[in-house]
Design a protein around this motif. Structure first.
Motif, PDB file in Angstrom:
ATOM      1  N   ASN A   1      -5.379  23.778  14.230  1.00 29.80           N
ATOM      2  CA  ASN A   1      -6.771  24.157  14.412  1.00 29.80           C
ATOM      3  C   ASN A   1      -7.740  23.190  13.741  1.00 29.80           C
ATOM      4  N   ARG A   2      -7.270  22.562  12.677  1.00 31.33           N
ATOM      5  CA  ARG A   2      -8.101  21.540  12.031  1.00 31.33           C
ATOM      6  C   ARG A   2      -8.442  20.449  13.068  1.00 31.33           C
ATOM      7  N   ASP A   3      -7.421  20.074  13.862  1.00 37.07           N
ATOM      8  CA  ASP A   3      -7.655  19.052  14.898  1.00 37.07           C
ATOM      9  C   ASP A   3      -8.712  19.530  15.893  1.00 37.07           C
ATOM     10  N   LYS A   4      -8.583  20.802  16.284  1.00 39.51           N
ATOM     11  CA  LYS A   4      -9.542  21.336  17.271  1.00 39.51           C
ATOM     12  C   LYS A   4     -10.952  21.353  16.694  1.00 39.51           C
ATOM     13  N   MET A   5     -11.055  21.737  15.430  1.00 36.11           N
ATOM     14  CA  MET A   5     -12.374  21.772  14.793  1.00 36.11           C
ATOM     15  C   MET A   5     -12.954  20.352  14.683  1.00 36.11           C
ATOM     16  N   GLU A   6     -12.060  19.383  14.417  1.00 35.29           N
ATOM     17  CA  GLU A   6     -12.546  17.999  14.310  1.00 35.29           C
ATOM     18  C   GLU A   6     -13.088  17.499  15.642  1.00 35.29           C
TER      19      GLU A   6
ATOM     20  N   GLU B   1     -15.362  29.504   9.121  1.00 35.12           N
ATOM     21  CA  GLU B   1     -14.224  28.613   8.852  1.00 35.12           C
ATOM     22  C   GLU B   1     -14.604  27.161   9.184  1.00 35.12           C
ATOM     23  N   PHE B   2     -15.304  27.002  10.302  1.00 38.61           N
ATOM     24  CA  PHE B   2     -15.746  25.675  10.743  1.00 38.61           C
ATOM     25  C   PHE B   2     -16.681  25.068   9.695  1.00 38.61           C
TER      26      PHE B   2
END
Ligand code: AMP
Length: 329
Positions: A2-7, A137-138
């Motif tokens: 999810n970190r990747d998606k947020m990035e 979270e974002f």
């Protein structure tokens, strides 16, 4: 990850000079809080960017969060990044002009199925208690870079509180509370927020008493009530106010499922709001033109026969659950 998606989402926000935020029809605290909160974060961090929320759908009880932006010409959408939040399916997006945007990001926490696939970049986490939790979270993930204000945090916190039943639903996790803590640290006036969200006029208690008088309970413990157009008029309620009655039935021992049927004059249909504890009921919502979460979903029916069928299906589901599970209350 999810970190990747947020990035990816952050890089898209940086790339576009115009961003348009969208949410679901029949808006609620979560979709309003998430769009308004993210708008504020983007505006504070990148003041040169244009950010719009254009949406005619409106809820009186959320008026205290402020209004929307004025409509703009179709051409304005064409160069924009569209971010759709808290909306499982395309047909539930309130402003259908989202399609005009150049690229679409989807951020959501509803259950996924064949109908929920849309957007060029998606970040979906079904187990999140609210879309606002995802926005919190974002923000937290990129807090060295992003700016926030008490106002933005209040929007986001309002959505977290309302969509999690004041942090009572089982979707609430340690992450939820960590995200909530992050928002509280921004300086939210919770006295005023809760007063806006939860104080009721004395008159509205008469409607509550009517609901308890009229509601029925099935053999296996499904509490349900039907609110006719006539009843809405009798108590001087807007449709939206009438719809809040589902929550009146949420604390009855042994009633694991509770359902409100509300006449909708505008669409000539009956809105169904289905809630449960311990036992997932979303399959019932899906069977009657709806969907949502395991224990909080919606549906639409068109006549009394469908009302009875939906109640019977729910009763059978709860009966089966009670027969095969222990520990429910
Ligand atoms: P409501 O009773 O309208 O508050 O709905 C409860 C949850 O189910 C919310 O997360 C809604 O977004 C979702 N929901 C309600 N109606 C539908 C529908 N027709 N299709 C998909 N999701 C729905």
């Amino acid at each position: 990850m999810n970190r990747d998606k947020m990035e990816v989402i952050l890089s898209k926000i940086k790339e576009y000079s115009r961003i348009m935020l969208f949410r679901h029809m029949r808006n609620d605290g979560d979709c309003v809080g998430a769009t308004k909160g993210l708008k504020e974060i983007i505006k504070l961090t990148y003041p040169e960017k244009e950010v719009y929320i254009i949406d005619e759908d409106h809820s009186d009880y959320l008026d205290f969060l402020g209004g929307e932006d004025e409509p703009v010409a179709d051409e304005v959408y064409a160069e924009a990044l569209g971010i759709v939040i808290d909306t499982a399916t395309e047909k539930r997006i309130s402003n259908q002009k989202y399609k005009l945007c150049k690229e679409i990001v989807k951020i959501d926490h509803h259950i996924e199925n064949d109908e929920t696939q849309y957007g060029d970049y998606t970040w979906v986490e079904e187990e999140r208690s609210s879309a606002c939790e995802m926005i919190a979270e974002f923000y937290t993930a990129f807090k060295d870079e992003l700016k926030i204000s008490p106002e933005a945090a209040t929007y986001i916190y309002a959505g977290m509180v309302t969509d999690s039943g004041r942090f009572r639903f089982r979707s609430v996790t340690g992450d939820t509370l960590r995200c909530a803590a992050e928002m509280l640290d921004c300086g939210i006036d919770t006295d005023t927020l809760f007063a806006h969200l939860y104080l009721t006029d004395f008159e509205s208690l008469k409607f509550k008493s009517y609901v308890y008088d009229k509601m029925k309970i099935t053999e296996n413990g499904v509490a349900y009530v039907y609110i006719s157009k006539k009843a809405q008029e009798k108590f001087g309620l807007t449709f939206e106010e009438a719809c809040t009655c589902v929550s009146f039935m949420d604390s009855i021992k042994g009633c694991l499922c509770w359902i409100a049927f509300i006449d909708d004059e505008e669409t000539k249909s009956i809105r169904v709001r289905i809630r449960s504890r311990f036992c997932p009921v979303n399959t019932v919502g899906e069977k009657y033109r709806g969907g949502g979460h395991d224990c909080a979903c919606g549906a639409t029916v068109y006549n009394k026969k469908e009302v009875s069928a939906l109640v019977a299906d729910s009763d059978a589901l709860i009966g089966e659950f009670k027969a095969t599970h222990e520990g429910w209350l």
